[in-house]
Design a protein around this motif. Structure first.
Motif, mmCIF file in Angstrom:
data_model
loop_
_atom_site.group_PDB
_atom_site.id
_atom_site.type_symbol
_atom_site.label_atom_id
_atom_site.label_comp_id
_atom_site.label_asym_id
_atom_site.label_seq_id
_atom_site.Cartn_x
_atom_site.Cartn_y
_atom_site.Cartn_z
ATOM 1 N N LEU A 34 0.864 -1.165 0.000
ATOM 2 C CA LEU A 34 0.000 0.000 0.000
ATOM 3 C C LEU A 34 0.908 1.223 0.000
ATOM 4 C CD1 LEU A 34 -3.024 0.970 0.379
ATOM 5 C CD2 LEU A 34 -2.458 1.125 2.823
ATOM 6 N N PHE A 35 0.677 2.172 -0.910
ATOM 7 C CA PHE A 35 1.595 3.306 -0.975
ATOM 8 C C PHE A 35 0.872 4.582 -1.359
ATOM 9 C CE2 PHE A 35 1.406 1.882 -5.360
ATOM 10 C CZ PHE A 35 1.530 3.039 -6.112
ATOM 11 N N THR A 36 1.533 5.689 -1.074
ATOM 12 C CA THR A 36 1.070 6.998 -1.507
ATOM 13 C C THR A 36 2.285 7.868 -1.804
ATOM 14 O OG1 THR A 36 -0.429 8.845 -0.988
ATOM 15 C CG2 THR A 36 0.981 8.063 0.806
ATOM 16 N N HIS A 37 2.028 9.022 -2.403
ATOM 17 C CA HIS A 37 3.103 9.932 -2.779
ATOM 18 C C HIS A 37 3.327 10.974 -1.684
ATOM 19 C CE1 HIS A 37 3.420 8.613 -7.026
ATOM 20 N NE2 HIS A 37 2.130 8.355 -6.882
ATOM 21 N N LEU A 38 4.571 11.392 -1.541
ATOM 22 C CA LEU A 38 4.935 12.500 -0.663
ATOM 23 C C LEU A 38 5.262 13.690 -1.542
ATOM 24 C CD1 LEU A 38 7.347 10.644 1.805
ATOM 25 C CD2 LEU A 38 5.041 11.456 2.325
ATOM 26 N N SER A 39 4.531 14.785 -1.345
ATOM 27 C CA SER A 39 4.807 15.972 -2.158
ATOM 28 C C SER A 39 4.258 17.198 -1.459
ATOM 29 C CB SER A 39 4.169 15.839 -3.552
ATOM 30 O OG SER A 39 2.756 15.754 -3.450
#
Length: 252
Positions: free
Chosen positions: A29-34
Motif C-alpha cells: 500500500l503506498f502513496t506519494h509524498l509531495s
C-alpha cells in the motif's frame, strides 16, 4: 500539490514474489509524498509503520500474511551488549560525518560492490548511477547521508577511504534508516552493526527512536534487527508495543 492525511490517495501494487519468504506473494500500500506538508505526512505515516522510498511511502498489505512487522529501537533505553561494545572497539578507527544527500562516484562504487556481493540477483543490482542518484536525491523530505571513513592508514585501506554509508531521514521523534551499505571486503568488521549502533547513539541524544524498517521473524535477511533491544513493533490501533524477538509476540 500538497498531500495531507485527509487528501492523500493510496494505491495497491499488484502481487509479486516476496523477497523474504519463499513461495509467498507480496503487495504494498503506498502513496506519494509531495508539497509543503510532505514532512508532516512522512512523520505521521512512519509512526503507523510506513517506510519511505524516494518520493513514495509504503507498507506491506499482503493477503493472508502479516510476517513483515515494522520495528523501531527505543534508543533512550538501549544498552549495548558485550558484542556491541566489541564491535565499536573494532571500528574505533572509523569516523562518521553527516553530509547533504548528494551522490558521488565514490559512493556509487561502494554501493555497487555491496549489491554485487550481498544481493547478487536482487532487483537493485541493475541500478545505474542515475538510479542511485534518484534513490538518494529524489526526496521531498529532510534527508541526509552519514558517511563512514577510515581515520588512518592501515591494513583495511587508507585514511579518508569511504567504507560505509547510510541514507537517513531525521524525524521529529528520532531517525529512520532508509538504506545502508558497506564495503563487502571488510565484512569481518560488522559495519552494518556499527552503523546501527551509531544511529542509535544519534537517536538517543534526541531522546527518540531509530526506525529500522521491517522485521520478518523467519527471514535470515532480517534476523539481525532482533539484536537491538528494546525493540518495538507497530500494532495498528494499539500503536507501538515491545516485541519479543524469540517468539515474534508482544513482550510480557
Amino acid at each position: 500539490m500538497d498531500h495531507t492525511p485527509e487528501s492523500a490517495q493510496f494505491f495497491l501494487t499488484a502481487p509479486s514474489p516476496c523477497p523474504y519468504l519463499e513461495g509467498r506473494q507480496e503487495r504494498k500500500l503506498f502513496t506519494h509524498l509531495s508539497g509543503r506538508r510532505a514532512a508532516a505526512l512522512h512523520h505521521l505515516l512512519s509512526d503507523h509503520g510506513f517506510r519511505r522510498s524516494q518520493n513514495l511511502i509504503y507498507r506491506p498489505a499482503c493477503l493472508d500474511c502479516d510476517a513483515c512487522q515494522s520495528v523501531r529501537v527505543r534508543a533512550i533505553d538501549f544498552l549495548p551488549a558485550t558484542r556491541h561494545r566489541r564491535n565499536l572497539k573494532q571500528n574505533s578507527d572509523i569516523v562518521a560525518e553527516v553530509v547533504a544527500p548528494i551522490v558521488s562516484a565514490e559512493q556509487y562504487g561502494l554501493f555497487k560492490r555491496y549489491l554485487d556481493s550481498r544481493h547478487d540477483g536482487g532487483g537493485m543490482t541493475q541500478m545505474s548511477y542515475l538510479d542511485y542518484e534518484f534513490m538518494v536525491e529524489d526526496t521531498p523530505v529532510q534527508s541526509v547521508l552519514v558517511e563512514y571513513r577510515l581515520a588512518k592508514d592501515g591494513p583495511d585501506g587508507v585514511a579518508g577511504q569511504l567504507v560505509a554509508a547510510a541514507l537517513t531521514d531525521p524525524l521529529p521523534d528520532g531517525l529512520s534508516m532508509v538504506y545502508s551499505f558497506f564495503d563487502p571486503a571488510l565484512a569481518r568488521r560488522g559495519l552494518g552493526t556499527m552503523m546501527i549502533l551509531d544511529h542509535i547513539a544519534r537517536a538517543k541524544l534526541a531522546g527518540g527512536y531509530l526506525y529500522l524498517g521491517y522485521w520478518v521473524k523467519d527471514s535470515p535477511k532480517m534476523a539481525y534487527k532482533a539484536a537491538f533491544q528494546p525493540l518495538e513493533v507497530q500494532r495498528g490501533s494499539r500503536g507501538w508495543v515491545d516485541l519479543d524477538p524469540e517468539t515474534g509476540a508482544e513482550a510480557e
